[in-house]
Design a protein around this motif. Structure first.
Motif, PDB file in Angstrom:
ATOM      1  N   UNK A   1       1.464   3.405 -12.680  1.00 54.74           N
ATOM      2  CA  UNK A   1       0.576   2.885 -12.094  1.00 54.74           C
ATOM      3  C   UNK A   1       0.638   1.373 -11.868  1.00 54.74           C
ATOM      4  N   UNK A   2       1.485   1.335 -13.248  1.00 49.60           N
ATOM      5  CA  UNK A   2       2.200  -0.335 -13.277  1.00 49.60           C
ATOM      6  C   UNK A   2       2.873  -0.919 -12.136  1.00 49.60           C
ATOM      7  N   UNK A   3       3.874   0.026 -11.663  1.00 45.30           N
ATOM      8  CA  UNK A   3       4.573  -1.260 -10.205  1.00 45.30           C
ATOM      9  C   UNK A   3       3.838  -0.606  -8.950  1.00 45.30           C
ATOM     10  N   UNK A   4       2.789   0.187  -8.534  1.00 46.98           N
ATOM     11  CA  UNK A   4       2.336   0.120  -8.141  1.00 46.98           C
ATOM     12  C   UNK A   4       1.316  -1.634  -8.022  1.00 46.98           C
ATOM     13  N   UNK A   5       0.835  -1.450  -9.101  1.00 52.36           N
ATOM     14  CA  UNK A   5       0.099  -3.263  -9.272  1.00 52.36           C
ATOM     15  C   UNK A   5       1.213  -3.875  -9.003  1.00 52.36           C
ATOM     16  N   UNK A   6       2.295  -3.838  -9.641  1.00 50.63           N
ATOM     17  CA  UNK A   6       3.282  -5.305  -9.462  1.00 50.63           C
ATOM     18  C   UNK A   6       2.732  -5.328  -7.441  1.00 50.63           C
ATOM     19  N   UNK A   7       3.389  -4.089  -6.762  1.00 45.11           N
ATOM     20  CA  UNK A   7       3.668  -3.993  -5.486  1.00 45.11           C
ATOM     21  C   UNK A   7       2.144  -4.915  -4.894  1.00 45.11           C
ATOM     22  N   UNK A   8       1.342  -4.208  -5.022  1.00 45.66           N
ATOM     23  CA  UNK A   8      -0.135  -4.536  -4.699  1.00 45.66           C
ATOM     24  C   UNK A   8       0.361  -5.854  -4.447  1.00 45.66           C
ATOM     25  N   UNK A   9       0.594  -7.107  -6.108  1.00 48.17           N
ATOM     26  CA  UNK A   9       0.417  -8.013  -6.292  1.00 48.17           C
ATOM     27  C   UNK A   9       1.427  -9.127  -5.374  1.00 48.17           C
ATOM     28  N   UNK A  10       2.632  -8.588  -5.355  1.00 50.11           N
ATOM     29  CA  UNK A  10       3.192  -9.162  -4.115  1.00 50.11           C
ATOM     30  C   UNK A  10       3.107  -9.048  -2.509  1.00 50.11           C
ATOM     31  N   UNK A  11       2.275  -8.248  -2.568  1.00 50.18           N
ATOM     32  CA  UNK A  11       1.837  -7.893  -1.149  1.00 50.18           C
ATOM     33  C   UNK A  11       0.421  -8.753  -1.012  1.00 50.18           C
ATOM     34  N   UNK A  12      -0.781  -9.116  -1.777  1.00 53.63           N
ATOM     35  CA  UNK A  12      -1.251  -9.547  -2.213  1.00 53.63           C
ATOM     36  C   UNK A  12      -0.984 -11.690  -1.960  1.00 53.63           C
TER      37      UNK A  12
END
Ligand SMILES: [Fe+2]
Ligand SMILES: [Fe+2]
Length: 146
Positions: free
Chosen positions: A97-108
């Motif tokens: 989940x932590x890794x996915x959140x970092x990815x999402x922040x990068x995308x946003x």
């Protein structure tokens, strides 16, 4: 500005495609069925983003081209190392989940910037496409925090 815009598009195009390859592995290694389902949904959305980014290229009269995004590469590698360092269970899931959140922040952050460029350049169709992706990334982010 146009050059920055095109470079950013190539970069996120690579990143979204890389994610379509990385997410199935994350899904397979997640323990909670809820998390597996959330990743499956995100995978489908990510495939959709690849297609929309292709439409953005088309709208500015360019051929879709990917250029390696070192940032996303690093985030995916971080996700991989979580799998190596943990065994199946809630701790691994928390890491995923932590890794996915970092990815999402990068995308946003990236789509926010690209939308601003598109607006400045008067690329209306590109802007509409980018805002559509941005809205989806923000929804994913909200869900992963609940
Ligand atoms: Fe995406
Ligand atoms: Fe995403």
């Amino acid at each position: 500005m146009r050059e920055l815009f095109e470079h950013g598009l190539k970069d996120i195009y690579w990143a979204e495609k890389a994610l379509t390859k990385a997410l199935p592995k994350m899904q397979k290694n997640a323990t909670s069925p809820d998390l597996q389902n959330a990743i499956a949904t995100h995978l489908e959305e990510t495939r959709g983003h690849v297609t929309i980014v292709e439409a953005v290229f088309e709208s500015i009269g360019k051929k879709a081209k990917a250029e390696k995004c070192d940032a996303m590469q690093g985030l995916i590698e971080e996700g991989d190392s979580i799998l190596k360092e943990t065994s199946p269970g809630p701790v691994r899931d928390a890491g995923i989940i932590a890794a996915a959140q970092k990815v999402e922040h990068y995308e946003i952050a990236t789509y926010g910037t690209l939308a601003t460029y598109a607006k400045t350049l008067g690329e209306k169709t590109a802007l509409d496409h980018l805002l559509k992706i941005l809205a989806q990334e923000k929804i994913v982010m909200k869900h992963s925090q609940s």
